[in-house]
Design an enzyme around this catalytic site. Structure first.
Site, PDB file in Angstrom:
ATOM      1  N   ASP A  16       0.992   2.682  -6.251  1.00  0.00           N
ATOM      2  CA  ASP A  16       0.485   1.682  -5.329  1.00  0.00           C
ATOM      3  C   ASP A  16       1.262   0.382  -5.518  1.00  0.00           C
ATOM      4  O   ASP A  16       0.806  -0.542  -6.193  1.00  0.00           O
ATOM      5  CB  ASP A  16      -1.008   1.473  -5.628  1.00  0.00           C
ATOM      6  CG  ASP A  16      -1.761   0.852  -4.472  1.00  0.00           C
ATOM      7  OD1 ASP A  16      -1.199   0.760  -3.370  1.00  0.00           O
ATOM      8  OD2 ASP A  16      -2.919   0.460  -4.666  1.00  0.00           O
ATOM      9  N   GLU A  95       1.158   0.555   6.554  1.00  0.00           N
ATOM     10  CA  GLU A  95      -0.088   0.013   7.095  1.00  0.00           C
ATOM     11  C   GLU A  95       0.087  -0.668   8.447  1.00  0.00           C
ATOM     12  O   GLU A  95       1.031  -1.412   8.686  1.00  0.00           O
ATOM     13  CB  GLU A  95      -0.676  -0.989   6.098  1.00  0.00           C
ATOM     14  CG  GLU A  95      -2.053  -1.461   6.456  1.00  0.00           C
ATOM     15  CD  GLU A  95      -2.982  -1.474   5.250  1.00  0.00           C
ATOM     16  OE1 GLU A  95      -4.104  -1.956   5.399  1.00  0.00           O
ATOM     17  OE2 GLU A  95      -2.586  -1.004   4.170  1.00  0.00           O
ATOM     18  N   LYS A 131      -1.361   3.968   7.861  1.00  0.00           N
ATOM     19  CA  LYS A 131      -2.596   3.489   7.237  1.00  0.00           C
ATOM     20  C   LYS A 131      -3.412   2.676   8.239  1.00  0.00           C
ATOM     21  O   LYS A 131      -2.917   1.705   8.824  1.00  0.00           O
ATOM     22  CB  LYS A 131      -2.283   2.624   6.012  1.00  0.00           C
ATOM     23  CG  LYS A 131      -1.921   3.410   4.776  1.00  0.00           C
ATOM     24  CD  LYS A 131      -1.617   2.503   3.594  1.00  0.00           C
ATOM     25  CE  LYS A 131      -2.861   2.025   2.911  1.00  0.00           C
ATOM     26  NZ  LYS A 131      -2.561   1.260   1.675  1.00  0.00           N
ATOM     27  N   THR A 155      -7.911   3.905   5.194  1.00  0.00           N
ATOM     28  CA  THR A 155      -8.104   3.074   4.007  1.00  0.00           C
ATOM     29  C   THR A 155      -9.350   2.202   4.156  1.00  0.00           C
ATOM     30  O   THR A 155     -10.066   2.277   5.159  1.00  0.00           O
ATOM     31  CB  THR A 155      -6.836   2.229   3.763  1.00  0.00           C
ATOM     32  OG1 THR A 155      -6.943   1.561   2.522  1.00  0.00           O
ATOM     33  CG2 THR A 155      -6.605   1.236   4.877  1.00  0.00           C
ATOM     34  N   PHE A 177     -12.067   3.360  -2.061  1.00  0.00           N
ATOM     35  CA  PHE A 177     -11.684   2.313  -3.001  1.00  0.00           C
ATOM     36  C   PHE A 177     -12.642   2.255  -4.196  1.00  0.00           C
ATOM     37  O   PHE A 177     -13.673   1.581  -4.150  1.00  0.00           O
ATOM     38  CB  PHE A 177     -11.662   0.957  -2.286  1.00  0.00           C
ATOM     39  CG  PHE A 177     -10.381   0.669  -1.547  1.00  0.00           C
ATOM     40  CD1 PHE A 177      -9.605   1.690  -1.027  1.00  0.00           C
ATOM     41  CD2 PHE A 177      -9.950  -0.634  -1.369  1.00  0.00           C
ATOM     42  CE1 PHE A 177      -8.421   1.424  -0.351  1.00  0.00           C
ATOM     43  CE2 PHE A 177      -8.767  -0.917  -0.687  1.00  0.00           C
ATOM     44  CZ  PHE A 177      -8.006   0.121  -0.182  1.00  0.00           C
TER      45      PHE A 177
END
Length: 319
Positions: A16, A95, A131, A155, A177
């Site tokens: 990440d 993203e 994303k 996400t 998350f």
């Protein structure tokens, strides 16, 4: 054998970060990026070249100033993805602008533009995950894009309603998350710090994992946003885990045994799938989870602010 290598034997490990040197160092299967991660790396000498390339891509085009900013931003995040794909064997997640989290049509449009930029550089769409925030609108965008063989990573996922809707919409991958769930419960003083056996973020992933395996949903679960190594090791066996470079290093430097904690106990068993979740039911069930409502809103605001910072940085380099 260190814990990182042991973990890789039972879980696909993803890094990440937007830092190319760290990706080279750890050689993960896949990588994820977002505006926040890219912002943290912008001042490195490596980024100067790809920033200039992104600006050059739009500077002489016949389009509005606003469109130039949007297209330069898309080109920049694609340029980062292209560099990452030179290193890794798998997929990179790129993203969409978080300000589009409640606009299905615009999310689809931006996703198509990003994929076309990758394909212009001879990268197959099969190596890219778009994303999107796991709002109702984001999930609908993922359904549309799936028909075009564009795979998505949903996400900012904090509620079971989000997980159900993603699975039933045949989303390719979700990123629940863990750390942000933990943060909320800790802030509310509902848990004690550094718990392991009842970490709410870990329990959330386990609930999704068992639900998906029981009903044979194919959506991949990628645990994300970890605060400590214990959270990671508690999810050994999850489909994928995306881990920060700091925790990568910690795992690499420890040699204690890693035990597989998540196992598909429903393999070869047929269970009737639950009723499809409607938009109204999705919104109601998500709204019933105060943590999920707060953390989703907070996440969208944070990523939106970082997107704006990224665009301002590009503007400052236009002249």
């Amino acid at each position: 054998m260190n814990q990182l290598n042991m973990l890789k034997k039972m879980t696909d490990v993803v890094i990440d970060t937007g830092d190319i040197e760290l990706i080279k160092k750890y050689c993960p299967q896949d990588a994820t990026t977002n505006p926040s991660l890219i912002l943290n790396s912008l001042n490195s000498p490596f980024y100067k070249r790809i920033i200039n390339n992104a600006i050059k891509h739009v500077i002489n085009k016949n389009m509005s100033y606003e469109d130039k900013i949007i297209n330069a931003s898309d080109k920049l995040i694609v340029n980062v993805g292209l560099e990452i794909l030179k290193i890794i064997k798998g997929k990179v997640s790129t993203e969409i602008d978080a300000r589009l989290s409640f606009n299905t049509d615009m999310s689809v449009k931006r996703a198509r533009n990003i994929i076309s930029l990758y394909e212009d550089s001879n990268i197959s769409r099969s190596r890219v995950l778009i994303k999107l925030a796991a709002t109702w609108e984001g999930i609908q965008a993922a359904k549309i894009l799936r028909e075009e063989k564009i795979k998505c990573n949903l996400t900012l996922l904090f509620s079971f309603a989000q997980a159900k809707a993603c699975a039933q919409s045949k989303v390719f991958l979700i990123s629940p998350f863990v750390g942000r769930v933990y943060d909320w419960y800790l802030y509310k003083k509902l848990i004690k710090k550094d718990i392991s056996y009842s970490d709410p973020g870990v329990l959330f992933i386990k609930k999704i994992y068992n639900f998906y395996k029981k009903h044979n949903y194919k959506t991949i679960i990628m645990g994300a946003s970890f605060r400590n190594v214990n959270q990671i090791l508690s999810l050994a066996g999850c489909d994928k885990l995306t881990i920060s470079p700091v925790l990568f290093e910690e795992l690499k430097n420890k040699n204690f045994e890693v035990i597989k904690k998540l196992k598909n106990k429903y393999k070869n068993k047929n269970h009737k799938k639950p009723s499809f979740i409607s938009e109204s039911m999705f919104r109601y069930e998500h709204n019933e989870d105060a943590m999920a409502v707060e953390k989703l809103s907070e996440g969208i605001r944070q990523f939106s602010m970082d997107q704006i910072k990224l665009e301002k940085f590009l503007i400052s380099n236009f002249n």
